[in-house]
Design a protein around this motif. Structure first.
Motif, PDB file in Angstrom:
ATOM      1  N   MET A  31       4.883 -22.289 115.807  1.00 52.83           N
ATOM      2  CA  MET A  31       5.396 -23.203 114.206  1.00 52.83           C
ATOM      3  C   MET A  31       6.024 -24.529 114.575  1.00 52.83           C
ATOM      4  N   PRO A  32       5.119 -25.493 113.350  1.00 53.15           N
ATOM      5  CA  PRO A  32       5.834 -26.325 113.625  1.00 53.15           C
ATOM      6  C   PRO A  32       7.564 -26.571 113.503  1.00 53.15           C
ATOM      7  N   GLN A  33       7.709 -27.687 113.489  1.00 52.68           N
ATOM      8  CA  GLN A  33       9.310 -27.726 113.957  1.00 52.68           C
ATOM      9  C   GLN A  33       9.676 -28.916 112.503  1.00 52.68           C
ATOM     10  N   THR A  34       8.597 -29.562 111.820  1.00 50.97           N
ATOM     11  CA  THR A  34       9.245 -30.753 110.999  1.00 50.97           C
ATOM     12  C   THR A  34       8.079 -30.612 109.929  1.00 50.97           C
ATOM     13  N   ILE A  35       8.072 -31.163 109.336  1.00 41.75           N
ATOM     14  CA  ILE A  35       6.406 -31.332 107.926  1.00 41.75           C
ATOM     15  C   ILE A  35       6.473 -32.839 109.051  1.00 41.75           C
ATOM     16  N   ALA A  36       6.373 -33.533 109.905  1.00 41.48           N
ATOM     17  CA  ALA A  36       5.229 -33.993 110.602  1.00 41.48           C
ATOM     18  C   ALA A  36       5.219 -33.253 111.496  1.00 41.48           C
ATOM     19  N   ASP A  37       5.999 -32.387 112.101  1.00 41.98           N
ATOM     20  CA  ASP A  37       5.147 -31.927 112.988  1.00 41.98           C
ATOM     21  C   ASP A  37       4.072 -31.202 112.240  1.00 41.98           C
ATOM     22  N   ALA A  38       3.555 -30.634 111.360  1.00 38.14           N
ATOM     23  CA  ALA A  38       2.893 -29.869 110.877  1.00 38.14           C
ATOM     24  C   ALA A  38       1.606 -30.315 109.767  1.00 38.14           C
ATOM     25  N   ILE A  39       2.234 -31.968 109.792  1.00 38.46           N
ATOM     26  CA  ILE A  39       0.866 -32.415 108.922  1.00 38.46           C
ATOM     27  C   ILE A  39      -0.182 -33.187 110.461  1.00 38.46           C
ATOM     28  N   ALA A  40       0.649 -32.980 111.680  1.00 41.83           N
ATOM     29  CA  ALA A  40       0.374 -34.051 112.820  1.00 41.83           C
ATOM     30  C   ALA A  40      -0.987 -32.515 113.127  1.00 41.83           C
TER      31      ALA A  40
END
Length: 241
Positions: free
Chosen positions: A1-10
């Motif tokens: 799971m992504p840890q940050t919104i930036a990770d999720a967007i990537a």
């Protein structure tokens, strides 16, 4: 799971890129619209810090408040929810795009209320490709007539079409629903309309949408995580991006 919104967007951008390659489409052919409805302005700011520019909102006052709070950041605001006649003015004054035009009356009010100093409001005709009574959108057999009428209105720029098909794990069903929008776009283009946008595909079905020709996917939960709805504002059935 992504840890940050930036990770999720990537991660979402990687999914879009992979889907484009699988469909034989060029990189950059599909735009990510981050659906920020019910998310705080701080979450939108975090996404903007990660390079995301376009944000989708379903509720008029929420969009207006965020646009004011984040003014000066060069963000693009897309209104994607059902729009009532008595709420068109703040949308016409604030939004850069409206995805949910389903009646000529709504388009006419947006046209009349678009401030003279603003660029034309980019609009999409929403089509109910699954024929569900719970879904907004015009019927496919009336979409071309509505699109032609919208294109004649001053202050608006007809950019294309939007749909929200019923949730399905059946690839053939999704292909058929998205294919309806693709065929309508082709028909408008054959008549000379410069419709370059198909807003279709959400967190669960963006790969199928990209394969069918989507140019803009509306992704919320895969970017921001699960959202909490106010009790008085239940989502349109099957509409969670």
């Amino acid at each position: 799971m992504p840890q940050t919104i930036a990770d999720a967007i990537a991660q979402v951008r990687a999914r879009i890129g992979s889907a484009c390659r699988e469909a034989g489409r060029p990189a950059g052919a599909v735009m990510l619209l981050a659906v920020s409805k019910t998310q705080p302005a701080a979450a939108v700011a975090a996404a903007a810090d990660a390079g995301q520019r376009a944000f989708g909102e379903n509720y008029v006052q929420e969009m207006v408040d965020k646009a004011h709070a984040l003014a000066g950041r060069g963000l693009e605001w897309h209104f994607i929810g059902p729009l009532q006649s008595n709420k068109t003015r703040p949308v016409a004054e604030t939004a850069d795009w409206v995805h949910s035009v389903e009646r000529l009356k709504i388009a006419g009010r947006l046209s009349a209320q678009r401030p003279a100093g603003r660029p034309p409001l980019n609009v999409l005709v929403q089509v109910n490709v699954s024929g569900e009574a719970s879904k907004s959108g015009c019927a496919p057999d009336t979409a071309l007539e509505l699109a032609r009428a919208v294109a004649r209105l001053p202050g608006l720029r007809l950019r294309g079409l939007m749909c929200i098909p019923e949730p399905s794990d059946d690839a053939a069903v999704l292909a058929a629903r998205f294919g309806t929008l693709t065929r309508l776009q082709a028909a408008l283009q054959a008549e000379g309309y410069a419709v370059d946008t198909l807003s279709m595909g959400m967190s669960a079905d963006l790969e199928a949408a990209v394969a069918a020709g989507s140019t803009m996917v509306r992704v919320g939960t895969a970017v921001f995580g699960a959202r909490t709805y106010p009790q008085t504002e239940a989502p349109q059935e099957g509409s969670t991006p």
